[in-house]
Design an enzyme around this catalytic site. Sequence first.
Site, PDB file in Angstrom:
ATOM      1  N   ASP A   1       0.867  -1.176   0.000  1.00 21.75           N
ATOM      2  CA  ASP A   1       0.000   0.000   0.000  1.00 21.75           C
ATOM      3  C   ASP A   1       0.905   1.228   0.000  1.00 21.75           C
ATOM      4  O   ASP A   1       1.950   1.238   0.645  1.00 21.75           O
ATOM      5  CB  ASP A   1      -0.891  -0.027   1.239  1.00 21.75           C
ATOM      6  CG  ASP A   1      -1.894   1.115   1.279  1.00 21.75           C
ATOM      7  OD1 ASP A   1      -1.900   1.919   0.331  1.00 21.75           O
ATOM      8  OD2 ASP A   1      -2.644   1.199   2.259  1.00 21.75           O
TER       9      ASP A   1
ATOM     10  N   ASP B   1      -7.765  -7.313   1.105  1.00 20.51           N
ATOM     11  CA  ASP B   1      -6.913  -7.372   2.291  1.00 20.51           C
ATOM     12  C   ASP B   1      -7.684  -6.751   3.440  1.00 20.51           C
ATOM     13  O   ASP B   1      -8.572  -5.926   3.225  1.00 20.51           O
ATOM     14  CB  ASP B   1      -5.608  -6.598   2.081  1.00 20.51           C
ATOM     15  CG  ASP B   1      -5.805  -5.102   2.259  1.00 20.51           C
ATOM     16  OD1 ASP B   1      -5.425  -4.568   3.331  1.00 20.51           O
ATOM     17  OD2 ASP B   1      -6.379  -4.441   1.355  1.00 20.51           O
TER      18      ASP B   1
END
Length: 376
Positions: free
Chosen positions: A92, A271
């Site tokens: 990320d 996720d």
Amino acid sequence: MDFRIEHTDKASNARAGLITTDHGCIETPIFMPVGTQGTVKAVHMTELQDDIKAQIILGNTYHLYLRPGLDILEKAGGLHRFNSWNRPILTDSGGFQVFSLAENRKLSNEGAEFRSHIDGSKHFFTPEKVMDIQRTIGADIIMAFDECCPGDADYRYAKKSLELTESWLARCVAQFNGTEPKYGYSQSLFPIVQGCVYPDLRKQAAANVAGYDSDGYAIGGLAVGEPTEKMYEMVEIVNEILPKDKPRYLMGVGTPVNLLEAIERGVDMFDCIMPTRNGRNGQLFTINGTMNMRNRKWADDFSPIDENGYSYVDTLYNKAYLHHLFKADEILALQIASIHNLAFFLWFVKEVRSHIMTGDFSSWKRSIVPELNKRV
């Protein structure tokens, strides 16, 4: 990176696919355990690989940049070598973490200035710098730098935020295309669709990212305070526009039911910290609903943690013992619960994939949702 759709459900937009990276293949739909700081909390890499059967894990740019730092990661040869995980990794960009530091950050067209949550030191992320950081971390799939606005943001703020995200994306793509991977394997950049809960902004964002012809696309800015039905609505709107031959990643989501609803709408990758975070607080996810292992009812229940045996811990230990560990604040409780939950989530998406492949996903989904919503 290559993505191949193997089967599409006739009654919905659910699909089963295969992502191929230089570190291995990923069967979709897939759930990705979150290893924010280079580790999935309370779980060994061998357990992730051999027992939980994770195919890909996450790292986080913001956290890894601050600690251990880029010098250490580069000397190690990238995150794969640093943490001994030889399968795919996704990072990320840190946009969500910068968003969460609302009182300690300043946004501008140039980038985001923020103070470290560790020591208060000042830092500045530009789109270009975030690309360079992720080159150094070395994940197989990396994210564009974006601003994640709150789920309850008004339209004016959301529009301005999206404009900033789109301008940053153009710079991310330019920097990504102008640099090379550092460790001898390829990396893929996913743009992120923002736009809060406003259909016109989501449509604009999806059309914009689709124009970049990337290897895949992420859907961000959901599960951040908006109603669940709004999240599903935004996913539907976005997936009508995103290319159907590329993987779609819904960031930070969620419960097993959330996964089912999003998969039905055409999402491939997920996720969430929920399996490990909730596990550390005593909540176990099962196919029959959730269990709170701190409840007195388990104190003299000597049956296996879960007869279905998603992980070795499920049949090795009994409910009474796990209840005791939580009440005694033993670290082993956190480990057992985290392993169970992650193993369940990975089993669950594999089961979803199986029903997509056999063609009965929609009917199976209808039958299983009431069970998943139960409290055991």
